[in-house]
Design a protein around this motif. Sequence first.
Motif, short mmCIF file in Angstrom:
data_model
loop_
_atom_site.label_atom_id
_atom_site.label_comp_id
_atom_site.label_asym_id
_atom_site.label_seq_id
_atom_site.Cartn_x
_atom_site.Cartn_y
_atom_site.Cartn_z
N VAL A 14 0.89 -1.10 -0.01
CA VAL A 14 0.08 -0.13 0.06
C VAL A 14 0.94 1.23 0.01
CG1 VAL A 14 -1.84 -1.18 1.17
CG2 VAL A 14 -0.19 0.12 2.55
N SER A 15 0.34 2.28 -0.50
CA SER A 15 1.04 3.54 -0.74
C SER A 15 0.28 4.59 0.06
CB SER A 15 1.32 3.99 -2.03
OG SER A 15 1.87 5.24 -1.98
N LEU A 16 0.91 5.40 0.89
CA LEU A 16 0.20 6.32 1.82
C LEU A 16 0.74 7.67 1.63
CD1 LEU A 16 0.20 4.81 5.23
CD2 LEU A 16 -1.56 4.76 3.60
N ARG A 17 -0.09 8.69 1.72
CA ARG A 17 0.47 10.15 1.54
C ARG A 17 0.60 10.56 2.91
NH1 ARG A 17 -4.14 10.20 -1.74
NH2 ARG A 17 -5.43 11.34 -0.11
N ILE A 18 1.76 11.17 3.51
CA ILE A 18 2.11 11.59 5.01
C ILE A 18 2.65 12.89 4.61
CG2 ILE A 18 2.21 9.26 5.89
CD1 ILE A 18 5.55 10.81 4.94
N ARG A 19 2.84 13.39 5.99
CA ARG A 19 3.26 14.89 6.01
C ARG A 19 4.59 14.98 6.21
NH1 ARG A 19 -0.61 17.34 10.36
NH2 ARG A 19 -0.06 15.37 11.30
N ASN A 20 5.24 14.23 6.95
CA ASN A 20 6.75 14.20 7.23
C ASN A 20 7.12 13.06 7.34
OD1 ASN A 20 8.98 14.11 9.23
ND2 ASN A 20 8.34 16.28 9.73
N LEU A 21 8.08 12.51 6.24
CA LEU A 21 8.84 11.48 6.19
C LEU A 21 9.76 10.87 7.23
CD1 LEU A 21 8.89 9.21 3.89
CD2 LEU A 21 11.05 10.32 2.76
N ALA A 22 10.45 11.78 7.78
CA ALA A 22 11.35 11.17 8.82
C ALA A 22 10.72 10.63 9.98
CB ALA A 22 12.24 12.42 9.17
N ARG A 23 9.52 11.58 10.37
CA ARG A 23 8.84 11.10 11.55
C ARG A 23 7.86 9.81 11.18
NH1 ARG A 23 3.59 14.74 12.86
NH2 ARG A 23 2.97 14.24 10.72
N SER A 24 7.61 9.70 10.05
CA SER A 24 6.66 8.36 9.84
C SER A 24 7.56 7.16 9.49
CB SER A 24 5.89 8.70 8.27
OG SER A 24 4.73 9.52 8.53
N GLY A 225 -23.06 9.22 1.83
CA GLY A 225 -23.08 10.65 0.97
C GLY A 225 -21.84 11.48 1.51
N VAL A 226 -20.88 11.06 2.28
CA VAL A 226 -19.73 11.95 2.51
C VAL A 226 -19.04 12.03 1.45
CG1 VAL A 226 -19.80 11.07 5.04
CG2 VAL A 226 -18.48 9.96 3.62
N PRO A 227 -18.08 13.07 1.54
CA PRO A 227 -17.25 13.44 0.28
C PRO A 227 -15.90 12.41 0.37
CG PRO A 227 -16.87 15.09 2.02
CD PRO A 227 -18.12 14.28 2.34
N ASN A 228 -15.21 12.39 -0.86
CA ASN A 228 -14.08 11.51 -0.65
C ASN A 228 -13.03 12.48 0.06
OD1 ASN A 228 -15.42 9.69 -2.11
ND2 ASN A 228 -14.41 10.34 -4.08
N THR A 229 -12.05 11.58 0.56
CA THR A 229 -10.65 12.39 1.10
C THR A 229 -10.26 12.97 0.07
OG1 THR A 229 -10.77 10.55 2.82
CG2 THR A 229 -8.71 11.87 2.26
N PRO A 230 -10.00 14.41 0.15
CA PRO A 230 -9.25 15.10 -0.75
C PRO A 230 -7.79 14.81 -1.10
CG PRO A 230 -9.47 16.51 1.14
CD PRO A 230 -10.34 15.17 1.39
N ARG A 231 -7.31 15.10 -2.07
CA ARG A 231 -5.88 14.61 -2.34
C ARG A 231 -4.76 15.44 -1.81
NH1 ARG A 231 -4.03 9.76 -5.21
NH2 ARG A 231 -6.06 8.95 -5.60
N HIS A 232 -5.35 16.66 -1.09
CA HIS A 232 -4.54 17.44 -0.30
C HIS A 232 -4.62 17.21 1.30
CE1 HIS A 232 -8.15 19.66 -0.11
NE2 HIS A 232 -7.90 20.27 1.01
N ALA A 233 -5.01 16.03 1.60
CA ALA A 233 -5.21 15.40 2.84
C ALA A 233 -4.43 14.16 2.84
CB ALA A 233 -6.63 15.24 3.16
N ALA A 234 -3.80 13.69 4.11
CA ALA A 234 -3.22 12.57 4.12
C ALA A 234 -3.97 11.32 4.15
CB ALA A 234 -2.34 12.62 5.71
N GLY A 235 -3.74 10.26 3.46
CA GLY A 235 -4.39 9.04 3.45
C GLY A 235 -3.85 8.23 2.33
N MET A 236 -4.57 7.35 2.08
CA MET A 236 -3.93 6.30 0.93
C MET A 236 -4.12 6.58 -0.48
SD MET A 236 -5.36 2.21 0.53
CE MET A 236 -4.55 1.63 1.88
N ASN A 237 -2.67 6.64 -0.98
CA ASN A 237 -2.82 6.70 -2.57
C ASN A 237 -3.27 5.71 -3.27
OD1 ASN A 237 -1.38 9.28 -2.69
ND2 ASN A 237 0.53 8.06 -2.18
#
Length: 290
Positions: A14-24, A225-237
């Motif tokens: 799996v591929s995740l979008r994260i905010r700080n690579l060193a921390r993750s 009916g909730v919206p999709n997680t936006p691409r500018h938020a952390a989550g799964m690619n």
Amino acid sequence: MSAVLHPSTELGHVSLRIRNLARSVRFYTEVIGLKMLRQQGRVAELTADGKHTLLMLEEVEGLIQQPERTAAGLYHFAILVPDRKSLGLVIRNLISHNIPVGQGDHLVSEALYLSDPDNNGIEIYADRPRDTWKRDEKGEIMMTTDPVDVDGLLAVSEGSEWNGLPAGTVIGHVHFHVSNLQEAKRFYCDVLGFELTAHYGNAAMFISAGGYHHHIGLNVWAGVGVPNTPRHAAGMNYFTVVLPSEEELKVVGDRIHAAGLTLEERDGAFYVKDPSDIEVRLVVQSANNK
């Protein structure tokens, strides 16, 4: 005839979008127990066996952290360890890092739940033997959420040394919040070919290939009916579906095209987006070396 995936189909990395690579990277190596395989720029690939990528982390500048249960998208991805002793060692390591952990005995498995620094949900679990799984009168696999025998897991792992997640650890399943359960089912079952294994009213369903209890969980617990997680938020690619042959890949690709969906080829793999804007990466077994 209904679309059905080959029974040997399984999940890859799996591929995740994260905010700080060193921390993750620090979290996933020290707390979760993965190892660094390779890093290039803002992308790190982590492994359990030292050979195959299990998790890819991509640092994206300016990401926001989506509040829990407010959008369709990743609920959790699930790391499957080989046995109860391995799960017991995971508990011991989480305790040593003072990590808050949820837990659930699902009859077919024993599971631990936590979140990474970007609030991406993680499950770490061990399966019970398949011949112990029970089915109800409708033929669906029986699953529930009972307390885990934590003392038993600690006892079975007592005296063993934690060396991180062992070889044989894989991605067992992924679980998503969706905005429309039937729409998600049409994509994953009617188009891709996963089969229903269990459902809970109109709130959740579990699907798999080859009779596994589930490779994918789908729920509307965040709301219909909730919206999709936006691409500018952390989550799964994306997550990876590993097919056994080029022939099976062509069959699945033909169904995707017939459904009017876009199948994109890049980096030796094929990608299609689900209704929650998560990419499904399709590869064949011989090419699953990442």
